[in-house]
Design a protein around this motif. Structure first.
Motif, PDB file in Angstrom:
ATOM      1  N   GLU A  45       6.704  16.495 -16.626  1.00 17.15           N
ATOM      2  CA  GLU A  45       7.796  17.657 -16.338  1.00 17.15           C
ATOM      3  C   GLU A  45       6.787  18.508 -16.581  1.00 17.15           C
ATOM      4  O   GLU A  45       6.709  18.983 -15.245  1.00 17.15           O
TER       5      GLU A  45
ATOM      6  N   ARG B  41       6.442  19.953 -12.655  1.00 16.98           N
ATOM      7  CA  ARG B  41       6.648  21.464 -12.059  1.00 16.98           C
ATOM      8  C   ARG B  41       5.301  21.948 -11.967  1.00 16.98           C
ATOM      9  O   ARG B  41       5.520  22.849 -10.596  1.00 16.98           O
TER      10      ARG B  41
ATOM     11  N   GLN C  80      17.210  25.898 -11.538  1.00 15.47           N
ATOM     12  CA  GLN C  80      17.031  25.342 -12.735  1.00 15.47           C
ATOM     13  C   GLN C  80      17.460  23.720 -12.918  1.00 15.47           C
ATOM     14  O   GLN C  80      16.858  23.080 -12.875  1.00 15.47           O
TER      15      GLN C  80
ATOM     16  N   LYS D 298      15.808  20.555 -12.072  1.00 19.30           N
ATOM     17  CA  LYS D 298      16.108  19.273 -12.974  1.00 19.30           C
ATOM     18  C   LYS D 298      16.659  18.474 -11.909  1.00 19.30           C
ATOM     19  O   LYS D 298      15.557  16.690 -12.377  1.00 19.30           O
TER      20      LYS D 298
ATOM     21  N   TRP E 148      13.675  16.264 -10.173  1.00 21.46           N
ATOM     22  CA  TRP E 148      12.408  15.525 -11.166  1.00 21.46           C
ATOM     23  C   TRP E 148      12.718  14.557 -11.612  1.00 21.46           C
ATOM     24  O   TRP E 148      12.276  13.854 -11.612  1.00 21.46           O
TER      25      TRP E 148
END
Length: 340
Positions: free
Chosen positions: A3, A7, A226, A230, A233
């Motif tokens: 991850e 990012r 955030q 997420k 992702w």
């Protein structure tokens, strides 16, 4: 791909940009913008209607010439000016909004900015059409539900921590422990009593009056960012894994083209003596280490000198590609720091 690596490479889209409150003549709007070096996307809402505009480089240049014919500046400089006007709203900057039809819901929105650029008057018009319902849902409704769910989860965790703290304090007191200052002593936490106190508090009344206007303060914007990062992702993890696997499979195929131009850097480990590509090792039955270099070139490519040369060339190539990739990341970071 982890991850963290994802990012670093990921480029946020408009859905991942947090909303910001925009006060225009006493009315509060929510706005989000995604700026690049030569374009922008804007989404604006008054919580009843949504307006959207996307402007590319050519259209942006035409609008600059129309609205500011006396100003000569690069596209990136113009975009910097627009972004600063929206974010800072410094003294001398005015923002107004109008609609081309009386019916706001189905009309075009015109958001006007008047400011100064290098001492010269600068104006800009955002012209937004009504956004579709799907855009409204994925940019506001669904993220807000996710934010409420996450804040509820955090509240439950905090309640557990407080209850455990009370048990710890009770244990200290049972052993004769006392606070050194009386005013810092706290009562045992009771969840029901806490909720009732919050419902009767002045802060609860003020929050209801504002009707969620503080939802996107600094902490709210960070939580939104955030959550949407997420979400991206988790949504793209499977596709990234498949792409990475496909890329590795392609690298293990025999390489017929010796040209190195345009080749993508390897996502796996470097080639080593224990893992050579078929173009270097060749079939086991073709190994003829006793043949001369001349005969090896025409029949089997698996002589030791050629293998070493090919290996060294690949390792040098990988090092160069890794260095180029690192330089690109460094340039991107510098651009982001200088951009706005």
């Amino acid at each position: 791909m982890t991850e963290i690596e994802w990012r670093r490479r990921w480029k946020p889209d408009l859905t991942s940009i947090p909303w910001q409150p925009l006060n225009i003549d006493g009315d509060v709007y929510l706005i989000k913008c995604k700026f690049t070096q030569n374009s922008y996307e804007l989404l604006l809402t008054n919580l009843k209607s949504f307006w959207y505009e996307e402007l590319s480089e050519n259209a942006l240049k035409k609008r600059v010439q129309k609205l500011n014919p006396s100003i000569e500046a690069s596209v990136s400089r113009i975009l910097d000016q627009i972004k600063n006007c929206l974010e800072s709203q410094e003294k001398g900057t005015s923002i107004t909004i109008g609609f081309k039809d009386k019916e706001e819901e189905n009309s075009k929105m015109v958001l006007k900015i008047n400011s100064q650029l290098a001492g010269l008057p600068f104006c800009w018009d955002f012209v937004g059409n009504s956004a579709d319902k799907e855009m409204a849902s994925e940019n506001l409704i669904v993220p807000l539900m996710a934010m409420v769910g996450e804040l509820t989860r955090r509240q439950r965790e905090l309640i557990k921590i407080l209850q455990n703290k009370d048990k710890e304090i009770e244990d200290y007191k049972s052993q004769g422990g006392k606070t050194t200052r009386k005013h810092i002593e706290t009562q045992e936490f009771v969840e029901t009593a806490f909720e009732n106190t919050m419902l009767m508090s002045k802060g609860f009344e003020e929050e209801v009056k504002s009707f969620g206007s503080s939802a996107f303060d600094d902490s709210g914007q960070d939580l939104y960012r955030q959550i949407m990062t997420k979400h991206s992702w988790l949504h793209r993890q499977k596709n990234d894994t498949e792409t990475e696997s496909s890329s590795l499979d392609e690298e293990e195929l025999p390489v017929n083209d010796t040209s190195d131009q345009g080749r993508k850097p390897s996502t796996g480990t470097s080639w080593g003596s224990s893992r050579l590509p078929p173009s270097v090792t060749g079939p086991p039955s073709q190994k003829s280490p006793n043949k001369s270099p001349a005969s090896s070139k025409s029949n089997t490519p698996d002589t030791s000198p050629i293998k070493d040369t090919e290996l060294m060339r690949r390792q040098a190539l990988e090092r160069r590609l890794e260095s180029d990739e690192a330089k690109k990341h460094e340039k991107t970071k510098k651009k982001k720091k200088m951009a706005f």
